[in-house]
Design a protein around this motif. Sequence first.
Motif, mmCIF file in Angstrom:
data_model
loop_
_atom_site.group_PDB
_atom_site.id
_atom_site.type_symbol
_atom_site.label_atom_id
_atom_site.label_comp_id
_atom_site.label_asym_id
_atom_site.label_seq_id
_atom_site.Cartn_x
_atom_site.Cartn_y
_atom_site.Cartn_z
ATOM 1 N N ARG A 1 0.827 -1.203 0.000
ATOM 2 C CA ARG A 1 0.000 0.000 0.000
ATOM 3 C C ARG A 1 0.869 1.263 0.000
ATOM 4 N N LEU A 2 1.941 1.241 0.787
ATOM 5 C CA LEU A 2 2.851 2.380 0.824
ATOM 6 C C LEU A 2 3.473 2.621 -0.546
ATOM 7 N N MET A 3 3.928 1.550 -1.202
ATOM 8 C CA MET A 3 4.526 1.708 -2.523
ATOM 9 C C MET A 3 3.507 2.220 -3.537
ATOM 10 N N CYS A 4 2.266 1.730 -3.459
ATOM 11 C CA CYS A 4 1.211 2.230 -4.341
ATOM 12 C C CYS A 4 0.995 3.727 -4.143
ATOM 13 N N GLU A 5 0.975 4.132 -2.885
ATOM 14 C CA GLU A 5 0.738 5.541 -2.564
ATOM 15 C C GLU A 5 1.886 6.416 -3.070
ATOM 16 N N LEU B 1 -2.423 3.336 -6.489
ATOM 17 C CA LEU B 1 -3.728 3.443 -5.863
ATOM 18 C C LEU B 1 -4.805 3.438 -6.946
ATOM 19 N N THR B 2 -6.057 3.284 -6.549
ATOM 20 C CA THR B 2 -7.157 3.330 -7.505
ATOM 21 C C THR B 2 -7.696 4.744 -7.703
ATOM 22 N N SER B 3 -7.295 5.687 -6.844
ATOM 23 C CA SER B 3 -7.662 7.089 -7.035
ATOM 24 C C SER B 3 -6.688 7.961 -6.257
#
Length: 246
Positions: free
Chosen positions: A90-94, A207-209
């Motif tokens: 999640r951190l990498m996505c962000e 992320l998705t948004s």
Amino acid sequence: MRPFYEDHPGTLELDAPVLDTRPGAVLLARSPVFPGGGGQLPDRAALWWTHGTVDIRAVHAEERGVWHAFDGDTEITGIVRVAVDPAFRRLMCELHTVAHVANSIVFRAFGGALLTGAQLSADGTFRLDFDLPGADADRLRALDGPINAVIAQDLPIGAFRMPWDEAAAVPGLFRSKAVSPPRSVDGTVRIVEIAGLDRQGCGGTHLTSTGLARPVTILKVDNKGRQNRRIKIGFDDPRPPSNARP
């Protein structure tokens, strides 16, 4: 073979039979693990089987599937479970999402400036290097305003594939000065799109948004040589958001 995490970004665990084995590695038909690349760190992940668990040190794709390497010389057989650390993914996505936002703003505001380097860090910061000779450092330090405005707009993010040669001919889809996104075996390239803002070739996770990202601040602007400008960015609040979905 297209990476599993591209088509199934929300699947962080899966069970699979071992197709082949050697000391310190197993071959599986598919894997949810992002291997690292494009400035993004590899996933933290573990492999579970009937006799224990090991941390996955690296993954490597071949024609038959994906090799999962781990420390030691244990030979694992049977059915295994691969589990990706959701907080680190999640951190990498962000970070990667906000990096695309920053990249798009610099690209537009500074006449199509190209990336010369990028690195996401486990401490919740990232850096972007741009070919920006003579750029006004104060303008770069003020970028957190427009970045946070895009985050607040909560723009949806998606991805699609297009022929690599076609994408290479479109100005702005490939943003690095030195390297291009990899060409898949089918001759395509993955394009990540932030609706109404940006499109660029990328193989990473997102992320998705934009609204799922935390507000950021510009931590530092450095000159790295005669032409390179390095921008370091971090979150205003270092605590992970309560809504942890990608």
